[in-house]
Design a protein around this motif. Sequence first.
Motif, PDB file in Angstrom:
ATOM      1  N   ARG A   1      -6.781  -8.990  -3.315  1.00 10.86           N
ATOM      2  CA  ARG A   1      -6.493 -10.309  -2.757  1.00 10.86           C
ATOM      3  C   ARG A   1      -5.873 -11.238  -3.814  1.00 10.86           C
ATOM      4  O   ARG A   1      -4.930 -11.992  -3.523  1.00 10.86           O
ATOM      5  CB  ARG A   1      -7.779 -10.933  -2.188  1.00 10.86           C
TER       6      ARG A   1
ATOM      7  N   ARG B   1      -7.034  -4.177  11.897  1.00 14.61           N
ATOM      8  CA  ARG B   1      -7.169  -4.135  10.425  1.00 14.61           C
ATOM      9  C   ARG B   1      -7.755  -2.808   9.983  1.00 14.61           C
ATOM     10  O   ARG B   1      -7.316  -2.228   8.997  1.00 14.61           O
ATOM     11  CB  ARG B   1      -8.079  -5.269   9.943  1.00 14.61           C
TER      12      ARG B   1
ATOM     13  N   ARG C   1     -13.425   0.158  -0.584  1.00 13.90           N
ATOM     14  CA  ARG C   1     -13.111   1.185   0.400  1.00 13.90           C
ATOM     15  C   ARG C   1     -13.234   2.584  -0.178  1.00 13.90           C
ATOM     16  O   ARG C   1     -13.444   3.543   0.556  1.00 13.90           O
ATOM     17  CB  ARG C   1     -11.669   1.010   0.923  1.00 13.90           C
TER      18      ARG C   1
END
Length: 222
Positions: free
Chosen positions: A36, A177, A126
Amino acid sequence: MVVAIDGPAASGKSSTAQWVAERLGYLHIDSGSLYRALTAAALRGNAPPEDWSPERLLRDAPRVTLGAEKHAFHALIDGQRVEEEIRGGDVTANVSLVAKMQAVRSWVNASVREAARWHDVVVDGRDMGTAVFPDAPLKVFLVADPWERARRRLVQRLGRRPTDDEVAAETDVLVQRDAKDAMQTLQAADAVLLDTTYLTQEEQVERIVALAHAVSHRASST
Ligand code: DC
């Protein structure tokens, strides 16, 4: 010690990981915050996202660092906290594109590993239990029903009980998403699968803390 927590968007990874880190006296690293922050740094530049390349994105990488504070590392740009900016809609809309770039993934993975060299950590993302810390002694993969994930996210965002229509619309966004991030969201073969659909956050945290204690106990008795 590394506790790796992975799972899809809005599965409660970061808040759970933060809380587990506090309970264990470890530091929390939110790997998504680095993707991000790199996206936010690129958005501050003039180039539109269509023109972003790994080389261009990584030019800003030296400006993005992890700063430790109490029980967590925070992503910084030019040494400044940027929490609001990196959680905003523009960054969320473009971050999957950035997270798909292999050179960017290598940079994030190296940054996370470097932070974890000096501390016991709870890392979330993830691929923490697969690509980044394949030898982590404790890996947890969090899942929850998309409707429930959407409901929790809206309660947090709106501060009230959402309507079914609102939850349905948010579920649709989340499912899209999930599809964008599916290639990166990997469950390690040796991860404990924790379905949190019917668990409170306290219960999730208790279970992971108990697993961490069991793993430390096993390590100290062998
Ligand atoms: O968990 P999050 O929404 O803050 O993640 C932001 C983005 O980064 C999302 O597109 C998934 C991606 N990500 C990833 O690919 N690998 C990670 N370890 C963490 C996040």
